[in-house]
Design a protein around this motif. Structure first.
Motif, PDB file in Angstrom:
ATOM      1  N   LYS A  70       0.766  -1.225  -0.148  1.00 33.77           N
ATOM      2  CA  LYS A  70      -0.012  -0.167   0.062  1.00 33.77           C
ATOM      3  C   LYS A  70       0.917   1.202  -0.111  1.00 33.77           C
ATOM      4  O   LYS A  70       0.704   2.196  -0.582  1.00 33.77           O
ATOM      5  N   LEU A 120       2.572   1.613  -3.262  1.00 28.09           N
ATOM      6  CA  LEU A 120       1.638   1.993  -4.414  1.00 28.09           C
ATOM      7  C   LEU A 120       1.140   3.695  -4.176  1.00 28.09           C
ATOM      8  O   LEU A 120       1.034   4.411  -5.131  1.00 28.09           O
ATOM      9  N   GLU A 121       1.053   4.111  -2.830  1.00 26.62           N
ATOM     10  CA  GLU A 121       0.870   5.380  -2.636  1.00 26.62           C
ATOM     11  C   GLU A 121       1.966   6.479  -3.337  1.00 26.62           C
ATOM     12  O   GLU A 121       1.583   7.546  -3.887  1.00 26.62           O
ATOM     13  N   SER A 154       1.737   9.144  -5.977  1.00 25.93           N
ATOM     14  CA  SER A 154       1.698  10.604  -5.543  1.00 25.93           C
ATOM     15  C   SER A 154       1.950  11.618  -6.692  1.00 25.93           C
ATOM     16  O   SER A 154       1.116  12.899  -6.261  1.00 25.93           O
ATOM     17  N   LYS A 173      -3.832   8.285  -9.198  1.00 26.11           N
ATOM     18  CA  LYS A 173      -4.190   8.018  -7.789  1.00 26.11           C
ATOM     19  C   LYS A 173      -5.656   7.945  -7.449  1.00 26.11           C
ATOM     20  O   LYS A 173      -6.303   7.126  -6.674  1.00 26.11           O
ATOM     21  N   ALA A 212      -7.315   4.856  -8.358  1.00 26.85           N
ATOM     22  CA  ALA A 212      -6.791   3.665  -7.483  1.00 26.85           C
ATOM     23  C   ALA A 212      -7.225   3.786  -5.962  1.00 26.85           C
ATOM     24  O   ALA A 212      -7.072   2.816  -5.196  1.00 26.85           O
ATOM     25  N   ALA A 213      -8.036   4.687  -5.813  1.00 25.32           N
ATOM     26  CA  ALA A 213      -8.550   5.029  -4.593  1.00 25.32           C
ATOM     27  C   ALA A 213      -9.344   3.918  -4.033  1.00 25.32           C
ATOM     28  O   ALA A 213      -9.197   3.427  -2.744  1.00 25.32           O
ATOM     29  N   LEU A 256      -6.939   1.168  -2.862  1.00 26.60           N
ATOM     30  CA  LEU A 256      -6.046   1.465  -1.641  1.00 26.60           C
ATOM     31  C   LEU A 256      -7.059   1.432  -0.538  1.00 26.60           C
ATOM     32  O   LEU A 256      -6.741   0.905   0.886  1.00 26.60           O
ATOM     33  N   ARG A 257      -8.292   1.574  -0.503  1.00 29.50           N
ATOM     34  CA  ARG A 257      -9.287   1.400   0.531  1.00 29.50           C
ATOM     35  C   ARG A 257      -9.509   0.058   0.782  1.00 29.50           C
ATOM     36  O   ARG A 257      -9.696  -0.365   1.846  1.00 29.50           O
ATOM     37  N   LEU A 315      -7.169  -2.256   0.222  1.00 25.38           N
ATOM     38  CA  LEU A 315      -5.954  -2.657   1.203  1.00 25.38           C
ATOM     39  C   LEU A 315      -6.136  -2.288   2.503  1.00 25.38           C
ATOM     40  O   LEU A 315      -5.495  -2.977   3.435  1.00 25.38           O
ATOM     41  N   ASP A 316      -6.562  -1.237   2.860  1.00 22.34           N
ATOM     42  CA  ASP A 316      -6.890  -0.501   4.125  1.00 22.34           C
ATOM     43  C   ASP A 316      -7.717  -1.459   4.954  1.00 22.34           C
ATOM     44  O   ASP A 316      -7.503  -1.884   6.339  1.00 22.34           O
TER      45      ASP A 316
END
Length: 309
Positions: free
Chosen positions: A135, A138-139, A143, A149, A152-153, A156-157, A159-160
């Motif tokens: 994560k 990727l961020e 960036s 980005k 991909a939000a 990422l969520r 992954l969180d």
């Protein structure tokens, strides 16, 4: 005469070397048990650690009465280079591992079977660390590209959410392990450090705080040559994840009332900020060992009644 065995490990296969002969086998219970029956009793076996793929062979070998040594891949690679080998194949690696065990087994610690919950805890910690690393990577990659980005939000969520689920599983396991409440009482030590410490302390005995510090790779080693004397560096030869988590804990705890005097004392001695944080990480590791071993909660008075090293 003792038989020395080397095992090069892959996900689905193993290459074994014993008594001048190489044997290829599948990484399955059936093939492993058949191979172990062919070995002389009292054989000493070296297995190169490879993710979790070496556990099946190591556990079957210990259950069959053999002494097994789990070898760090870095040590194996350096040993192979020291032998001035001109190539690298599974067969060469297995032979090298057998030779490594033959020459160095007196200084090695035998592999022991881990309790089921400890092994599960280690797996969860590694997976959580891997997902968190992916994560962060990727961020960082995205960036500088807001559009990508944003696209991909969702990933990422997800992954969180995965990280949160892994942490819930870790917390549930930790609460079922004896001694967790004492480690929990240390300021600056959170769930992941508690879990990582328990995964080590619950797997075997550490005779001293120094041994636990060395396990994390935070022990100081001399690095001197010629006129350059007095230099000390941490060994970095130990559990990488534990070392990382202890450093992060120290980085967060250096401003805490319990640890700030220790941190500022080391700055006053001329250490850099990074060196002072490492010293604090080492102190936290010693404290973890102490409260767990003696089954006592954290006491600030005890910390500062001891020598602040």
């Amino acid at each position: 005469m003792t038989c020395y065995v080397g095992i090069d490990v892959h996900k689905d296969s193993l290459m074994a070397w014993a008594e001048g002969k190489a044997t290829s086998l599948k990484n399955t219970k059936t093939d492993i048990r058949r191979y172990l029956k062919s070995l002389p009793q009292g054989s000493l076996i070296g297995v190169e650690t490879t993710s979790d793929y070496h556990f099946l062979f190591a556990e079957e070998a210990v259950a069959a009465g053999f002494t097994v040594y789990a070898l760090n891949p870095v040590d194996c690679a350096r040993y192979r280079l020291a032998l001035k080998g001109r190539g690298k194949t599974d067969k060469i690696d297995a032979e090298m591992i057998a030779r490594f065990v033959e020459k160095e087994h007196d200084s090695m610690r035998p592999f022991t079977l881990l309790p089921k919950e400890i092994r599960r805890l280690r797996q969860l910690l590694k997976r959580r660390d891997k997902v968190a690393g992916l994560k962060a990577s990727l961020e960082q990659t995205l960036s500088s590209d807001p559009k990508t980005k944003k696209m991909a939000a969702k990933a990422l969520r997800e992954l969180d959410r995965l990280i949160a689920e892994l942490e819930r599983d870790i917390e549930q396991l930790v609460k079922g392990l004896d001694g967790h409440e004492f480690i929990d009482s240390i300021p600056g030590v959170g769930l992941l450090n508690t879990a990582c410490a328990l995964s080590a302390l619950g797997a075997g005995e550490f005779r001293s705080a120094d041994a636990f510090v060395a396990f994390a790779g935070l022990d100081c080693r001399p690095r001197e040559s010629g006129a350059s004397v007095g230099r000390r560096v941490i060994s970095r030869r130990g559990d990488r994840l534990m070392r990382k988590l202890l450093y992060l804990a120290a980085l967060s705890a250096k401003g805490h009332a319990a640890w700030k005097p220790f941190y500022t004392r080391h700055l006053a001695k001329g250490l850099s900020k990074t060196q002072a944080v490492v010293a604090l990480a080492r102190k936290i590791a010693r404290t973890i060992w102490s409260v767990y071993t003696h089954r006592t909660p954290f006491e600030l008075e005890r910390i500062y009644s001891q020598k602040m090293t």
